[in-house]
Enzyme design. Structure first.
Site, PDB file in Angstrom:
ATOM      1  N   ASP A  48      53.525  59.167  32.868  1.00 39.57           N
ATOM      2  CA  ASP A  48      52.634  59.695  33.914  1.00 39.57           C
ATOM      3  C   ASP A  48      52.398  61.194  33.720  1.00 39.57           C
ATOM      4  O   ASP A  48      52.495  61.978  34.658  1.00 39.57           O
ATOM      5  CB  ASP A  48      53.218  59.429  35.304  1.00 39.57           C
ATOM      6  CG  ASP A  48      52.184  59.654  36.410  1.00 39.57           C
ATOM      7  OD1 ASP A  48      50.974  59.575  36.112  1.00 39.57           O
ATOM      8  OD2 ASP A  48      52.592  59.891  37.560  1.00 39.57           O
ATOM      9  N   GLY A  96      55.592  61.660  50.729  1.00 43.69           N
ATOM     10  CA  GLY A  96      54.811  60.504  50.306  1.00 43.69           C
ATOM     11  C   GLY A  96      55.503  59.237  50.725  1.00 43.69           C
ATOM     12  O   GLY A  96      56.502  59.255  51.455  1.00 43.69           O
ATOM     13  N   ALA A  97      54.971  58.105  50.263  1.00 40.27           N
ATOM     14  CA  ALA A  97      55.520  56.814  50.656  1.00 40.27           C
ATOM     15  C   ALA A  97      56.929  56.607  50.121  1.00 40.27           C
ATOM     16  O   ALA A  97      57.733  55.902  50.735  1.00 40.27           O
ATOM     17  CB  ALA A  97      54.604  55.695  50.163  1.00 40.27           C
ATOM     18  N   TYR A  98      57.249  57.216  48.982  1.00 41.70           N
ATOM     19  CA  TYR A  98      58.515  56.927  48.324  1.00 41.70           C
ATOM     20  C   TYR A  98      59.427  58.129  48.167  1.00 41.70           C
ATOM     21  O   TYR A  98      60.519  58.000  47.631  1.00 41.70           O
ATOM     22  CB  TYR A  98      58.262  56.293  46.949  1.00 41.70           C
ATOM     23  CG  TYR A  98      57.500  54.995  47.045  1.00 41.70           C
ATOM     24  CD1 TYR A  98      58.108  53.864  47.575  1.00 41.70           C
ATOM     25  CD2 TYR A  98      56.181  54.903  46.632  1.00 41.70           C
ATOM     26  CE1 TYR A  98      57.416  52.669  47.692  1.00 41.70           C
ATOM     27  CE2 TYR A  98      55.473  53.715  46.745  1.00 41.70           C
ATOM     28  CZ  TYR A  98      56.103  52.595  47.275  1.00 41.70           C
ATOM     29  OH  TYR A  98      55.404  51.429  47.392  1.00 41.70           O
ATOM     30  N   GLY A 106      56.678  68.613  50.517  1.00 36.84           N
ATOM     31  CA  GLY A 106      55.865  67.478  50.092  1.00 36.84           C
ATOM     32  C   GLY A 106      56.406  66.190  50.666  1.00 36.84           C
ATOM     33  O   GLY A 106      57.596  66.075  50.964  1.00 36.84           O
TER      34      GLY A 106
END
Length: 473
Positions: free
Chosen positions: A146, A34-36, A32
């Protein structure tokens, strides 16, 4: 001429250059990105145990996740943190147990392969495991912020674990859960979970002191007052851009629910927003994935508590029962409109004190004459199933049932009983964000909260005593 010292090493942004990590773990593949963060499947060289290496590029997110997982390390339904690596000139890398699938994949498989059905016994077992995980978080004063199906990871043998604590907060000193607090439904840890009879691994804690895994942490170590992070023992080279000034969390608007799209006609894909912290380090209302976000957050509250997780639970349970998201809003205003169209008008009668929410007098909707009601949304479900969702999806946070209360609910303790773990159908891979990506490991998309006004048609600005309003026609 005096010789100048060499420049400090730059961040590698790659786990492959970290010898302290690659000497202990064989990196197999990236699962995986992502941006972070980037997440890799890896094998521990000492014993060939499969793990997940989560390289977190955002300082605040890494801090929150490590702090929360340390407080919850004895909880069978929370993802297990083996150890972590963090040096002053590199990103944090969390070594987590590897879990191959998630609850979103379970619901996706039910729609595509299982004749649009998850059996009642299976639903109850999933609910029990989720509730046990949330109860552990809340007993330790951890608010996840979340919760959603793709953050509920599942082992190959059916053990569900709450993951992705990058937005979590420890609100008070935790009251740690007793070792026998999880025996009510006789769960067993997953095969990747280290058991308490194994020798504990000692790794440095956030404050430099050793942390003994598989044993309870001292309460002094885990105190965090809201978002006032203690950073004196952390890397000092924090980019100012890793925190964003928190503006208005919800749009200034006046509209009617008739302007909003049918809540059951939205495309089925999860949306998320980047968590934000204001300049004073206080709680922000712009957290969590929109479809699972509590109404107090949508109205701009920054003084919420553990109850926001309970609202998210209600949305997850409703989706487990229907295999469709119950409030699939495509903006914050649309999200509120969908909630009001189902639950009815927000008034002091149903939520004492709601008028004091920051945006209550700024956002207004036309009166809902005939709310859809949860019964209509949960068609063909039993009254007890509807009731367990109603106990969570209520406007007043103080009225929401706690995880422990729901674990004692008659619905979960009567026939048909929750099936054993061995009877759960478990998909082989993650299911909510693409066939080739692991949903928990994907970062959030930075949506422009409520900037998408065009979907409502023309708008008219009007000056009010609160500043201005936007009316959608």
């Amino acid at each position: 001429m005096e010789e100048q010292p060499p420049p400090p090493p730059s961040k590698s942004w790659s786990i492959y250059t970290r010898r302290e990590i690659t000497s202990k773990y064989e990196i197999l593949e990236r699962v995986g990105s992502g941006a972070y963060s980037d997440v890799y499947k890896a094998r521990r060289r000492s014993d060939s145990v499969t793990v997940a290496l989560k390289e977190v590029h955002d300082y605040q997110s890494a801090f929150r996740e490590i702090e929360a997982l340390q407080a919850l390390q004895n909880c069978p339904n929370v993802v297990f943190l083996h150890e972590y690596f963090w040096s002053e000139d590199e990103d944090a890398v969390l070594v987590l147990e590897y879990l191959p699938t998630d609850l979103a994949a379970v619901m996706k498989a039910a729609k595509k392969e299982w004749d649009d059905e998850i059996s009642i016994g299976e639903v109850k077992r999933w609910m029990v495991q989720i509730l046990r995980g949330v109860d552990a978080c809340h007993r330790n004063s951890v608010v996840h912020r979340d919760l959603k199906p793709s953050n509920l990871l599942i082992s190959a043998d059916g053990v569900l674990k709450i993951a992705d604590f990058g937005q979590a907060r420890i609100l008070l000193a935790p009251g740690f859960v007793e070792n026998n607090a999880y025996n009510q439904f006789n769960e067993q840890p997953s095969s990747n979970q280290e058991t308490s009879n194994q020798p504990p691994e000692v790794v440095p804690g956030l404050d430099g002191r050793p942390i003994q895994y598989h044993t309870e942490l001292s309460s002094e170590k885990c105190v965090m007052e809201q978002d006032d992070l203690t950073v004196t023992d952390f890397p000092k080279d924090i980019d100012d851009e890793t925190t964003t000034q928190d503006g208005a969390a919800s749009c200034l608007a006046t509209c009617t629910t008739s302007d909003l799209e049918d809540p059951f006609q939205q495309p089925y894909s999860y949306e998320a927003e980047e968590a934000r912290v204001d300049g004073n380090g206080s709680l922000t209302s712009c957290v969590g994935t929109r479809w699972f976000r509590a109404p107090e957050l949508l109205y701009g509250s920054t003084s919420y508590g553990l109850e926001i997780d309970l609202w998210s639970l209600g949305c997850i349970f409703a989706e487990l029962l229907t295999l469709e998201p119950i409030f699939p809003g495509n903006s914050d205003i649309d999200q509120l409109g969908k909630i009001l169209s189902i639950l009815g008008n927000l008034t002091e009668e149903v939520w004492p004190g709601c008028v004091h929410l920051p945006d209550y007098k700024i956002i207004s909707f036309g009166k809902v004459e005939k709310p859809i009601g949860l019964e209509a949304c949960l068609r063909n479900r039993s009254p007890d199933e509807v009731l367990i969702v109603k106990k969570l999806l209520c406007f007043d946070p103080a009225s929401r049932a706690t995880a422990m209360e729901l674990l004692q609910d008659k619905y979960l303790n009567e026939e048909p009983l929750p099936v054993p773990l061995s009877a759960l159908r478990v998909p082989s891979k993650h299911g909510s964000q693409g066939e080739d990506s692991s949903a928990e490991w994907n970062d959030y998309k930075d949506l422009d909260s409520d900037s998408d006004f065009d979907e409502f048609g023309s708008s008219q600005f009007t000056t009010t005593e609160n500043g201005f309003s936007i009316r959608f026609s």
